[in-house]
Enzyme design. Sequence first.
Site, short mmCIF file in Angstrom:
data_model
loop_
_atom_site.label_atom_id
_atom_site.label_comp_id
_atom_site.label_asym_id
_atom_site.label_seq_id
_atom_site.Cartn_x
_atom_site.Cartn_y
_atom_site.Cartn_z
N HIS A 49 0.83 -1.19 0.00
CA HIS A 49 0.00 0.00 0.00
C HIS A 49 0.87 1.25 0.00
O HIS A 49 2.08 1.19 0.26
CB HIS A 49 -0.97 0.02 1.19
P1 TYD Z 1 -2.42 -3.82 7.37
O1 TYD Z 1 -2.44 -2.38 7.00
O2 TYD Z 1 -2.92 -4.80 6.36
O3 TYD Z 1 -0.98 -4.24 7.85
P2 TYD Z 1 0.41 -4.17 7.04
O4 TYD Z 1 0.18 -3.27 5.86
O5 TYD Z 1 1.36 -3.56 7.98
O6 TYD Z 1 0.76 -5.54 6.66
O7 TYD Z 1 -3.26 -3.96 8.71
C1 TYD Z 1 -3.73 -5.21 9.18
C2 TYD Z 1 -4.97 -4.97 10.02
O8 TYD Z 1 -4.66 -4.20 11.17
C3 TYD Z 1 -6.05 -4.23 9.27
O9 TYD Z 1 -7.30 -4.81 9.64
C4 TYD Z 1 -6.00 -2.83 9.81
C5 TYD Z 1 -5.44 -3.01 11.20
N1 TYD Z 1 -4.60 -1.90 11.65
C6 TYD Z 1 -5.07 -1.04 12.63
O10 TYD Z 1 -6.20 -1.17 13.12
N2 TYD Z 1 -4.25 -0.02 13.05
C7 TYD Z 1 -3.02 0.16 12.52
O11 TYD Z 1 -2.30 1.09 12.94
C8 TYD Z 1 -2.56 -0.73 11.50
C9 TYD Z 1 -1.19 -0.55 10.87
C10 TYD Z 1 -3.37 -1.74 11.08
#
Ligand code: TYD
Length: 131
Positions: A49
Amino acid sequence: MTPEILSFTEFGDSRGQLVAVESCRGIPFEIKRVFWIYGSEGDTVRGEHANKRARFVLVCVSGSCSVMTIEPNGVTQNYRLDSPAVGLYLPAMVWKEMFDFSADAVLLALASEVYDASEYIRSIDEWKASL
Ligand code: TYD
């Protein structure tokens, strides 16, 4: 708009090492959120992302992992994070993917914004179209 490796000062003595960072001292923004990633192994790819506003510093405080970045100008880079004394600064609108996590990897993320799902761009086509 360019990712940058940050080398933190280590306060080492006979007891071991210590790294300390503060908002705008060692970290180029006010820290509003901290999260960490662990238990990602094998072929796992995370991230995938870009963020419209949030900037990050990633620190692999245990183990190692790789981060691939694509800047809005198309420059693509790979970083191997394998030291708790090194951070990777990620400006907003950089596409990022984290992969090659070691089994003991703990990736700490310091962020300039509180979590807001609407500022995440999770489609690379949408990201390219927004540039
Ligand atoms: P995601 O953004 O997919 O993690 P990464 O990109 O780091 O692999 O996030 C995974 C899940 O966690 C998603 O349901 C959103 C949640 N989340 C939060 O609630 N707060 C946060 O600060 C982050 C980074 C993720």
